[in-house]
Design an enzyme around this catalytic site. Structure first.
Site, short mmCIF file in Angstrom:
data_model
loop_
_atom_site.label_atom_id
_atom_site.label_comp_id
_atom_site.label_asym_id
_atom_site.label_seq_id
_atom_site.Cartn_x
_atom_site.Cartn_y
_atom_site.Cartn_z
N TYR A 189 0.83 -1.21 0.00
CA TYR A 189 0.00 0.00 0.00
C TYR A 189 0.87 1.27 0.00
CZ TYR A 189 -3.26 3.58 1.64
OH TYR A 189 -3.98 4.74 1.77
N TYR A 241 -13.58 11.90 -0.46
CA TYR A 241 -13.86 11.71 0.97
C TYR A 241 -15.10 12.50 1.38
CZ TYR A 241 -9.08 10.49 0.03
OH TYR A 241 -7.97 9.99 -0.55
N VAL A 259 -3.25 13.04 -1.46
CA VAL A 259 -2.68 14.07 -0.59
C VAL A 259 -1.35 14.64 -1.11
CG1 VAL A 259 -3.85 13.44 1.57
CG2 VAL A 259 -1.66 12.37 1.00
N1 GLN Z 1 -0.83 7.40 1.63
C1 GLN Z 1 -1.86 8.19 2.17
C2 GLN Z 1 -2.40 7.56 3.44
O1 GLN Z 1 -2.68 6.41 3.44
C3 GLN Z 1 -2.93 8.37 1.13
C4 GLN Z 1 -4.02 9.27 1.59
C5 GLN Z 1 -4.55 10.18 0.53
O2 GLN Z 1 -3.95 10.46 -0.50
N2 GLN Z 1 -5.69 10.73 0.84
O3 GLN Z 1 -2.52 8.20 4.45
#
Ligand code: GLN
Length: 305
Positions: A189, A241, A259
């Protein structure tokens, strides 16, 4: 005829005024080092044309945009079977929230919050002998660019700060909804999130969904039309989200944020667009990126609605 180049040039210039209003993600230290002033818009059309404005060749961390790629890979292999283990309803919660999981007995609301994406990656690990290589191969093929790679600094930094994702995974494992070793799952992941792609790569890669499941670089069908439609439906409900409703309201395209400050979106049968601006709003979505996309669909006078 729409003058895409003139439109994105103008939007880019006008959107610089949003710089300084958001905050670069800092919960993954390697992400905090990015120059917050980068800004790029890349548009790829199914007729083969593409348009770029700003920083569209600089690779950045795609983060949660990767959730679309892993979901595509798993959907292509097991189809509807996946929906026994993950829902497809908006969560109304932040991307890394733990709260719903207990009520819903380890079945995440949707595949685009972290919990859901972890289930998808867990299935992917069961389906592929070498999952990290398989994800990279898939992404390269979708983007038509064999130079795409993992940013190992981001992957390591992310792995060192993965306590919350570990907690989500172990919690779901206690309900039997994670099948593989959690350490291995988090490693895969963290790597998928740390894939580095440019805006140009991302808009090219989303042409597969714009073309209703066909990889335009190879002509190969990746998803059935119905699967492609369904992925788009989930993206338009859950891709941002607890800001997904507002994104549908303002932009009106299926899309996904990360993010790292990237957003990918597309218009079925027509085009894909990717924007990048690292400063995020309070929902963890690119602040200027959303403004840019709202302007874009307003100016071209098209959306899915
Ligand atoms: N790698 C980030 C996490 O798992 C991904 C989150 C995102 O991009 N919203 O916290």
């Amino acid at each position: 005829m729409v003058d895409y180049q003139a439109i994105i040039d103008r939007i880019l210039e006008e959107s610089r005024r949003y710089l300084g209003q958001g905050r670069v993600a800092d919960y993954i230290p390697a992400l905090a080092e990015v120059d917050p002033h980068h800004m790029g818009i890349s548009v790829s059309l199914l007729d083969g044309r593409s348009f770029a404005a700003g920083d569209t060749d600089i690779p950045f961390s795609i983060q949660s945009i990767s959730k679309v790629f892993t979901l595509s890979m798993v959907t292509a292999k097991i189809g509807e079977e996946l929906w026994k283990s993950v829902g497809r309803e908006p969560s109304g919660n932040p991307f890394n929230s733990l709260v719903q999981l207990e009520h819903e007995r380890g079945i995440p609301r949707n595949p685009f919050i972290n919990a859901g994406a972890l289930v998808v990656t867990d299935r992917l690990i069961s389906l592929y002998h070498r999952p990290k290589e398989a994800i990279l191969d898939f992404v390269r093929s979708m983007a038509g660019n064999n130079d795409i790679y993992y940013d190992s600094r981001v992957a390591v930094s992310e792995r060192e700060n993965a306590d919350r994702n570990m907690a989500l995974a172990y919690f779901m494992k206690s309900f039997g909804n994670i099948r593989n070793d959690v350490e291995m799952l988090i490693d895969v992941y963290c790597h998928q999130c740390a894939i580095a792609m440019s805006c140009g790569d991302i808009s090219q890669s989303f042409l597969m969904l714009a073309d209703r499941g066909i990889n335009p670089h190879t002509g190969t069908r990746i998803l059935t039309e119905s699967q492609s439609k369904r992925l788009g439906a989930v993206m338009s409900m859950c891709g941002f989200y607890d800001e997904s409703g507002d994104f549908a309201y303002r932009v009106g395209l299926p899309g996904k944020s990360g993010v790292g400050g990237g957003i990918a979106a597309y218009m079925p049968g027509k085009l894909a667009i990717s924007v990048w601006s690292p400063e995020l709003n309070s929902y963890g979505n690119s602040l200027a990126g959303i403004e840019i996309l709202e302007r874009f669909t307003t100016d071209i006078r098209r959306s899915i609605f």
